[in-house]
Write an enzyme that holds these catalytic residues in place. Structure first.
Site, mmCIF file in Angstrom:
data_model
loop_
_atom_site.group_PDB
_atom_site.id
_atom_site.type_symbol
_atom_site.label_atom_id
_atom_site.label_comp_id
_atom_site.label_asym_id
_atom_site.label_seq_id
_atom_site.Cartn_x
_atom_site.Cartn_y
_atom_site.Cartn_z
ATOM 1 N N GLN A 81 2.885 7.337 -29.424
ATOM 2 C CA GLN A 81 2.547 7.380 -27.890
ATOM 3 C C GLN A 81 2.993 6.779 -27.950
ATOM 4 O OE1 GLN A 81 -1.620 4.259 -29.420
ATOM 5 N NE2 GLN A 81 -1.946 5.252 -27.570
ATOM 6 N N HIS A 82 3.280 7.043 -25.757
ATOM 7 C CA HIS A 82 4.323 6.250 -25.178
ATOM 8 C C HIS A 82 5.281 7.133 -24.324
ATOM 9 C CE1 HIS A 82 0.912 2.971 -24.859
ATOM 10 N NE2 HIS A 82 1.356 2.170 -25.910
ATOM 11 N N ASP A 239 -1.398 8.148 -32.283
ATOM 12 C CA ASP A 239 -1.260 7.902 -33.467
ATOM 13 C C ASP A 239 -2.263 7.353 -33.999
ATOM 14 O OD1 ASP A 239 -0.609 6.132 -32.287
ATOM 15 O OD2 ASP A 239 1.939 5.719 -33.524
#
EC number: 2.7.1.17
Length: 481
Positions: A81-82, A239
């Site tokens: 992520q991110h 995830d």
């Protein structure tokens, strides 16, 4: 054709360190083929990877799967992520991706909270308080430090979006992953135009948010992957949302994931909004919510301590009085982006094994401190804690979680839950089932249950005290920052 009862699907996990691919039989959940290939990540203050490595790793992982991948009827990609992926007009990376554990944007995170109404306003609006991990703060950092890169950017993607787009030719994301950007409003489930305007990000650069169960596209021509043209592509997800799907978790079931980062989360039917920033109010991949707390320092940090001591990671020894906060990469929970590791209580008779156990204690403490905030008030406090991730099968991790949580601990036998969750998502496209129900049918959460033991209140209290007393030191920005 592989010896499978039903159609085959591919689930992918593109994580921080590697890409893994599983070919799964939809009827039984049996993994009929798998592959894995590594990535590289820069060290130092920044954490960056070239997105093209992810594609190369996906290609290699699928090659290892052989003919089974070619037989797949659908594919889905779960990913870290991110991360901020910036693409030019040709779809090529403008620069390496800024990853989730790149904390250089801590000053921008603080400024954004202050400039746009404060902590409560952010939590009410997006469900989360942006930290240095969030994509919006990374974009603000990039605009400040590399304006030429921002001017060259014609598309902004998350890591899983990048791979999905290379498969389909269409820019898409999903509600689970986009909820970790900081520019998606969980209250309206739409991009937040005021936030985007404030950071100078044109919404036209962002992908379309695909709804749960919707087809993101089909595999296009002109690639080196073993998929047939027209293979269905699911929207994919982040995830943690993928792992929740992979476990088939129901609302209220606590999950602790022990990987490079550590997370605690639970599926909830209520939209979270924690103004302290401890709990990120993520969406899940199904239509519910996934309140989650994340630490930056987990298995990698503890393994580093073991390496410094010259010990095997299981060579722990019981001991009292020594405290180790393994915040080697700065920390997100608690929000201490400038912190480093801290050791307190060292004595002549302290052993290396006791130091190593203290590192485990410090890593687990940070996660358990957030667990009560993650769970809804009506959650069963005696329900087993599902322990997943790379550390979940380690005896030292299991025993530390049992001792500090006071809960029974269940260790699912299924491995690669992110990829399995993506596979369940792909299977849902074919069968029309809820992906979480698919995973429950596959029995992915089944595994041994370790009985609860008495909670170690003494160690918990000592950790809380050291963390509180050391806060001014841990909050101090580095002199060369």
């Amino acid at each position: 054709m592989s010896a499978a009862e039903g159609p085959l699907v591919v689930g992918v996990d593109t994580s921080t360190q590697s890409t893994k691919a599983l070919v799964v039989d939809v009827a039984t959940g049996r993994v009929v083929a798998s592959g894995q290939a590594p990535h590289t990540v820069t060290s130092g203050a920044g954490r960056e990877s070239d997105p093209r490595q992810w594609w190369d790793a996906l290609t290699e992982a699928l090659r290892q799967c052989g003919e089974a991948a070619h037989e797949a009827a659908a594919v889905s990609i779960g990913g870290q992520q991110h991360g901020l992926v910036t693409l030019d007009e040709h779809g090529e990376p403008v620069r390496p991706a800024l990853l989730w554990n790149d904390v250089r944007s801590a000053p921008q995170a603080s400024r954004l909270v202050e400039e746009l109404g404060g902590a409560k306003a952010w939590a009410d609006r997006t469900g989360s308080l942006p930290t240095a991990s969030f994509t919006v703060t990374k974009w603000a950092w990039l605009a400040e430090h590399e304006p030429d890169a921002v001017r060259a950017t014609k598309a902004v993607r998350l890591p899983h979006d990048y791979l999905t787009e290379r498969l389909t030719g269409q820019g898409t994301t999903d509600r689970g992953d986009v909820s970790g950007t900081g520019w998606w409003a969980s209250a309206t489930e739409a991009y937040d135009e005021e936030i985007l305007s404030h950071v100078g990000l044109d919404p036209a650069l962002l992908p379309r948010v695909v709804r749960p169960g919707e087809v993101a596209g089909t595999v296009r021509d002109g690639h080196d992957l073993p998929f047939s043209k027209g293979t269905l592509v699911a929207c994919g997800t982040g995830d943690n949302a993928a792992a929740a799907l992979g476990l088939g978790v129901r609302p209220g079931t606590p999950v602790m994931s022990l990987g490079t980062s550590g997370t605690v989360y639970a599926v909830s039917e209520h939209r979270p909004a924690d103004p302290t920033g401890t709990v990120a109010g993520f969406a899940d991949a199904r239509g519910d919510w996934l309140p989650l707390a994340c630490t930056l320092n987990c298995t990698l940090a503890v393994d580093r301590v073991a390496a410094l001591l010259g010990l095997d990671r299981e060579a722990v020894e019981p001991g009292r009085g020594v405290t180790l906060l393994p915040f080697l990469d700065g920390e997100r929970t608690p929000n201490l982006p400038h912190s480093s590791g801290l050791l307190h209580g060292l004595r002549h008779d302290t052993t290396g094994g006791q130091l190593l156990q203290a590192a485990y204690d410090g890593a687990v403490y940070s996660l358990l401190a957030a667990l009560d905030l993650v769970l809804d008030q009506d959650a069963d406090p005696s329900a087993p804690l599902l322990l997943i991730g790379g550390g979940a099968r380690g005896t030292a991790w299991q025993q530390t979680v049992r001792r500090l949580s006071g809960r029974p601990v269940q260790v699912p036998q299924a491995k690669e839950l992110v990829a399995l969750g993506a596979a369940a998502q792909a299977a849902g496209l074919l069968t029309g089932e809820d992906p979480a129900a698919v995973a429950r049918r596959w029995g992915t959460a089944e595994g041994p249950v370790l009985d609860a033991v008495e909670r170690d209140e003494e160690t918990l209290s000592r950790l809380a005290g050291v963390l509180s007393d050391a806060a001014p030191l841990l909050e101090r920005a580095p002199e060369n920052g």
